[in-house]
Motif scaffolding. Structure first.
Motif, short mmCIF file in Angstrom:
data_model
loop_
_atom_site.label_atom_id
_atom_site.label_comp_id
_atom_site.label_asym_id
_atom_site.label_seq_id
_atom_site.Cartn_x
_atom_site.Cartn_y
_atom_site.Cartn_z
N GLY A 1 1.67 -5.10 5.25
CA GLY A 1 1.19 -4.46 6.46
C GLY A 1 2.24 -3.68 7.23
N GLN A 2 3.51 -3.96 6.95
CA GLN A 2 4.58 -3.30 7.70
C GLN A 2 5.04 -2.04 6.98
N VAL A 3 5.17 -0.95 7.73
CA VAL A 3 5.68 0.28 7.12
C VAL A 3 7.16 0.08 6.82
N LEU B 1 3.44 7.07 3.36
CA LEU B 1 3.84 5.77 3.89
C LEU B 1 3.81 4.72 2.80
N THR C 1 -3.44 0.71 -3.48
CA THR C 1 -3.34 -0.56 -2.78
C THR C 1 -3.20 -1.66 -3.81
N ASN D 1 9.13 2.46 5.12
CA ASN D 1 9.79 3.72 4.75
C ASN D 1 11.28 3.75 5.07
N ARG E 1 13.33 -5.64 2.64
CA ARG E 1 11.95 -5.53 2.20
C ARG E 1 11.44 -6.81 1.54
N ARG F 1 3.75 0.57 2.69
CA ARG F 1 3.66 -0.66 3.48
C ARG F 1 3.80 -1.87 2.57
N THR G 1 0.83 -1.21 0.00
CA THR G 1 0.00 0.00 0.00
C THR G 1 0.86 1.25 0.00
#
Ligand SMILES: Nc1ncnc2c1ncn2[C@@H]1O[C@H](COP(=O)(O)OP(=O)(O)O)[C@@H](O)[C@H]1O
Ligand SMILES: [Mg+2]
Lengths: 289, 364
Positions: free
Chosen positions: B64-66, B59, B25, B68, B75, B61, B5
């Motif tokens: 679900g995990q940010v 942001l 998304t 940045n 990643r 994601r 997202t």
């Protein structure tokens, strides 16, 4: 039919002319070197003969025996110390210049920072100043700092002499390596540091080696500054040592030539290495499609 | 689950804004294509997802995990670059295995997974070659192999086919699609080629000047473009746009020609509104040589200026309301320049755009 024959003949003539020119130029360039090498293997008497003796009548290793302190005749020149000094000073300054060159070259190739262009230009301009012009101020500073007649003193001078060149050369090699390679490696799991060592460094290796050899040769052969900043066996290098063969009224040409050959040999070996690496550097491909 | 997202994602280089707040998304296992003209910020957006560019604002994601502030290696994504970015000093086997080796996998495991990826992509005979010894298409496959071997949460592609010739591009496009059907993974694919976008995407994201212009399935974007920009960007040859004014139940074109307003758009226009009438070349055809012969239409006699035979069809250049338009003639019939034919405009498939904003009149 005749036209092609003629053009072939003229082509042939051009080729011959080209080879002749090359040969003459090579002769002019190589003759002094040849004379030095020949003279290293014959006695003074033959070197000074008039008319000159081109083809040596006797080949002897006496001159080398003489300068290295064995054999019948000896000269009071500490060639061994000079050789060690030269080696230590040239190697150390090369290694330092390479470390700075890799860090600097990589930064210039990969990062944007303030005054980047100005700093680069400054480095290149510094290289344009003849070293000898700086010998006076350097001598004065070094004597204050107690660096005159020390290996350290000469190493610092040579590092600063070599750094602009190594940065420039290594920057060029890193620039040839697409940034996407390091990015691909980072996506593949590398840290920035790992990406550098595993991908970019190996690819720039040839360039770094070439820069190293050039830096080594510069330090190894440098005479002007070394003759000002060195005094004794503590720091005197081989090129400065050559002057020891000049006495007030006589010059020991044979000894000098023998020592010159000793200086040339490592330089020759390294030149062959740089040749191989430069070619390797130029042929690395397969980056783009 | 690797849903990606983007929330109000912004990228600036100094004062220069390049991406202006993107919300998107991307569902788990979805194949999303970012498409748009060169310089619109596609690569920048992709590189922010990859972690190769700092994110100025907003942001990102992944699962679900940010992410940045996570470097690329944390990643769990893999990326295929435009120039492939194969490591030139390693052979294909080592290129494929590099990521696994960095991750500290055992040699046996590396061998097994490299063999598996090589098998999927037909690289087995090439494993001992270096990148310099490969053709463009083979390099492309190695780059894809390197991406799948690590089993990432998402694949990112940045114009992977733009360096290939047209024929190979078509082949590789099909391979990428097959690959996605085999290894179901979230894909974000960047291209400026609308054909790639249409053929590959589950969902297309049309970008323009650092903003999202439209998001939708290929058919949605093709059939219901929200603006003249999307209308002319998606579809080839591009949609014809004819300026006109709404006059009652008709659109009056520049030269006075009147065309009825399509029924489904009647509620969206008002009298005197300045509009652009959009009709795809496929929907302007000589009577009896078109795709849709039923449904509401209008018939006009037009002169053929130029005809380009393409085999089963011809592309025809003609003038409508004083403006050059492209039309399609289906079937094996040769049209000669100067010939006058009766063309049928399939109005049920025509579009109307607000001339002032360039937006579809359906969009409020
Ligand atoms: N490092 C950078 N510094 C300044 N501007 C950049 C940089 N990288 C890209 N840009 C600008 O950002 C815009 C978008 O670039 P990009 O994302 O590469 O576009 P696309 O991939 O859609 O063609 C372009 O106008 C480009 O000039
Ligand atoms: Mg791009």
């Amino acid at each position: 039919m005749t036209v092609t024959v003629e053009s072939r003949a003229s082509k042939q003539a051009k080729k011959v002319a080209l080879w002749l020119t090359t040969f003459v130029l090579m002769l002019v360039m190589c003759l002094p070197g040849l004379w030095v090498v020949l003279s290293a293997f014959r006695p003074n008497r033959e070197i000074l003969a008039k008319p000159p003796v081109w083809i040596p009548e006797e080949i002897t290793l006496d001159n080398f025996g003489k300068i290295f302190g064995f054999g019948a005749e000896q000269v009071g020149i500490p060639v061994g110390s000079y050789f060690t000094n030269s080696l230590v000073i040239a190697l150390t300054s090369t290694v330092i210049a390479l470390i700075i060159g890799v860090a600097g070259g990589y930064s210039f190739a990969r990062y944007r920072f303030r005054f980047k262009g100005g700093i680069f230009l400054g480095l290149m301009l510094f290289r344009a100043v003849p070293g000898i012009a700086l010998s006076m101020p350097v001598f004065m500073m070094w004597s204050r700092l107690g660096l005159v007649d020390t290996k350290m003193g000469l190493i610092i001078v040579y590092v600063s002499l070599n750094v602009p060149f190594t940065i420039w050369l290594i920057d060029g090699f890193f620039r040839q390596i697409p940034q996407a390679l390091s990015e691909a490696a980072q996506v593949d799991g590398c840290t920035r540091w790992q990406a550098f060592w595993k991908i970019e460094f190996p690819l720039a290796k040839s360039g770094i080696a070439a820069a190293g050899v050039f830096a080594f040769l510069t330090s190894w052969n440098e005479f002007a500054l070394a003759s000002q900043l060195t005094r004794s066996t503590d720091s005197k290098t081989l090129p400065v040592g050559l002057l020891d063969f000049t006495a007030q009224f006589t010059i020991d040409w044979a000894g000098m030539c023998a020592l010159a050959v000793v200086i040339i040999i490592p330089a020759l070996i390294l030149t062959f290495i740089v040749q191989k690496h430069l070619i390797a550097g130029l042929t690395f491909g397969g980056v783009k499609g | 689950m690797a849903e990606i997202t983007l929330e109000k994602v912004v990228k600036k280089y100094g004062a220069l804004g390049v991406v202006h707040g993107i919300d998107l998304t991307i569902a788990h296992q979805e194949f999303v294509v970012l498409v748009g003209p060169s310089g619109c910020g596609k690569s920048t957006t992709l590189r922010m997802i990859a972690g190769l560019e700092d994110i100025t604002g907003g942001l990102v994601r992944i699962g679900g995990q940010v992410v940045n502030d996570l470097p690329p290696r944390k990643r769990n994504i893999s990326m295929v670059f435009q120039n492939y970015a194969l490591y030139p000093h390693m052979n294909v086997r080592d290129n494929l295995g590099f990521g696994l080796k960095i991750a500290g996998q055992s040699p046996a495991e590396i061998t097994r997974r490299v063999a598996e990826a090589a098998d999927i992509l037909g690289l087995a005979p090439l494993l001992d070659r270096t990148p310099a010894e490969l053709s463009g298409g083979q390099r492309q496959r190695v780059a894809m192999g390197r991406a799948i071997v690590r089993n990432p949460d998402a694949f990112l592609f940045d114009e992977p086919l733009s360096n290939l010739d047209a024929k190979l591009r078509g082949q590789m496009r099909a391979e990428i699609k097959k690959l996605h059907q085999k290894v179901k993974t979230t894909v974000v694919y960047v291209t400026h080629d609308q054909v790639e976008a249409m053929t590959l995407a589950d969902r297309i994201v049309v970008m323009r000047d650092g903003q999202i212009e439209q998001v939708g399935t290929p058919m949605e974007v093709f059939n219901h473009p929200v603006s003249t920009f999307v209308a002319t960007f998606i579809g080839s040859p591009p949609m014809n746009l004819l300026p006109g004014t709404i006059a009652g139940q008709t659109v009056r074109l520049a030269d006075g020609t009147e065309v009825p307003v399509p029924d489904r758009l009647k509620d969206f226009v008002h009298d005197g509104m300045a509009v652009q009438l959009g009709i795809r070349p496929d929907d302007i055809s000589p009577v009896g040589h078109g795709l849709s012969q039923d449904g509401p239409g209008a018939e006009v006699a037009l002169t053929v200026d130029l005809a380009e035979p393409l085999g089963m069809e011809s592309l025809i250049y003609t003038r409508l309301a004083g403006q050059e338009v492209q039309a399609k003639l289906y079937g094996p019939r040769i049209a000669a320049p100067g010939e006058v034919l009766t063309f049928r405009l399939a109005l049920d498939r025509a579009h109307l755009f607000d001339a002032a904003t360039g937006k579809s009149v359906r969009v409020r």
